[in-house]
Write a protein that holds these residues in place. Sequence first.
Motif, PDB file in Angstrom:
ATOM      1  N   ASN A  94       0.825  -1.213   0.000  1.00 57.52           N
ATOM      2  CA  ASN A  94       0.000   0.000   0.000  1.00 57.52           C
ATOM      3  C   ASN A  94       0.859   1.263   0.000  1.00 57.52           C
ATOM      4  OD1 ASN A  94      -2.529  -1.185  -0.146  1.00 57.52           O
ATOM      5  ND2 ASN A  94      -2.598  -1.544   2.056  1.00 57.52           N
ATOM      6  N   ARG A  95       2.090   1.159   0.500  1.00 58.77           N
ATOM      7  CA  ARG A  95       2.995   2.303   0.510  1.00 58.77           C
ATOM      8  C   ARG A  95       3.249   2.767  -0.931  1.00 58.77           C
ATOM      9  NH1 ARG A  95       7.305  -0.090   2.359  1.00 58.77           N
ATOM     10  NH2 ARG A  95       8.718   0.639   0.768  1.00 58.77           N
ATOM     11  N   LYS A  97       1.281   2.283  -3.513  1.00 55.97           N
ATOM     12  CA  LYS A  97       0.042   2.862  -4.048  1.00 55.97           C
ATOM     13  C   LYS A  97      -0.085   4.316  -3.587  1.00 55.97           C
ATOM     14  CE  LYS A  97      -4.886   1.856  -4.460  1.00 55.97           C
ATOM     15  NZ  LYS A  97      -5.711   2.915  -3.980  1.00 55.97           N
ATOM     16  N   ALA A  98       0.176   4.553  -2.317  1.00 55.22           N
ATOM     17  CA  ALA A  98       0.076   5.912  -1.774  1.00 55.22           C
ATOM     18  C   ALA A  98       1.071   6.852  -2.469  1.00 55.22           C
ATOM     19  CB  ALA A  98       0.326   5.896  -0.266  1.00 55.22           C
ATOM     20  N   TYR A  99       2.285   6.356  -2.697  1.00 58.94           N
ATOM     21  CA  TYR A  99       3.305   7.181  -3.356  1.00 58.94           C
ATOM     22  C   TYR A  99       2.902   7.483  -4.799  1.00 58.94           C
ATOM     23  CZ  TYR A  99       7.889   8.945  -4.702  1.00 58.94           C
ATOM     24  OH  TYR A  99       8.910   9.733  -5.153  1.00 58.94           O
ATOM     25  N   GLU A 101      -0.095   7.616  -6.007  1.00 60.20           N
ATOM     26  CA  GLU A 101      -1.199   8.582  -5.993  1.00 60.20           C
ATOM     27  C   GLU A 101      -0.695   9.988  -5.681  1.00 60.20           C
ATOM     28  OE1 GLU A 101      -3.875   6.533  -3.362  1.00 60.20           O
ATOM     29  OE2 GLU A 101      -4.758   5.386  -5.031  1.00 60.20           O
ATOM     30  N   MET A 102       0.306  10.080  -4.798  1.00 57.75           N
ATOM     31  CA  MET A 102       0.890  11.382  -4.487  1.00 57.75           C
ATOM     32  C   MET A 102       1.550  11.983  -5.743  1.00 57.75           C
ATOM     33  SD  MET A 102       3.953  12.262  -1.884  1.00 57.75           S
ATOM     34  CE  MET A 102       5.188  12.199  -3.171  1.00 57.75           C
TER      35      MET A 102
END
Length: 128
Positions: A94-95, A97-99, A101-102
């Motif tokens: 998930n890390r 995915k978050a990056y 999206e950022m």
Amino acid sequence: MAKKASNSDKRILLVDDDAEIIESLRLALEAQDYQVLVARDGNQGLALIERETPDLIILDMMMPKRSGFLVLERLKRLGEKKHRIIMITANEGNRHKAYAEMLGVDDYVRKPFPMDRLIQSVDRLLSE
């Protein structure tokens, strides 16, 4: 299912180093009447983005020479027009995915994925 007449002027860039994935995506997208460009690594991808200005980029995360993340970081630094980007990856974290999206991806799809899931995302992003 009837094809939308407007798809034929939409250009999609596939950036992936896996020949099987490229071929199956290319066939599925061309069946929807999209024009498809192909890059086999991140450096080729960036060159094609600059030269061809695709309407949508389907970007693999893990590639030789320049990863999908490095491509995203470079696009963000260039600050050019906002590109529509779908990132595809076999990575479960998930890390990541978050990056992604950022950095501005519009969709994040984990491999293996049903082709219709990807086509729906492409259609949605290109009709916005």
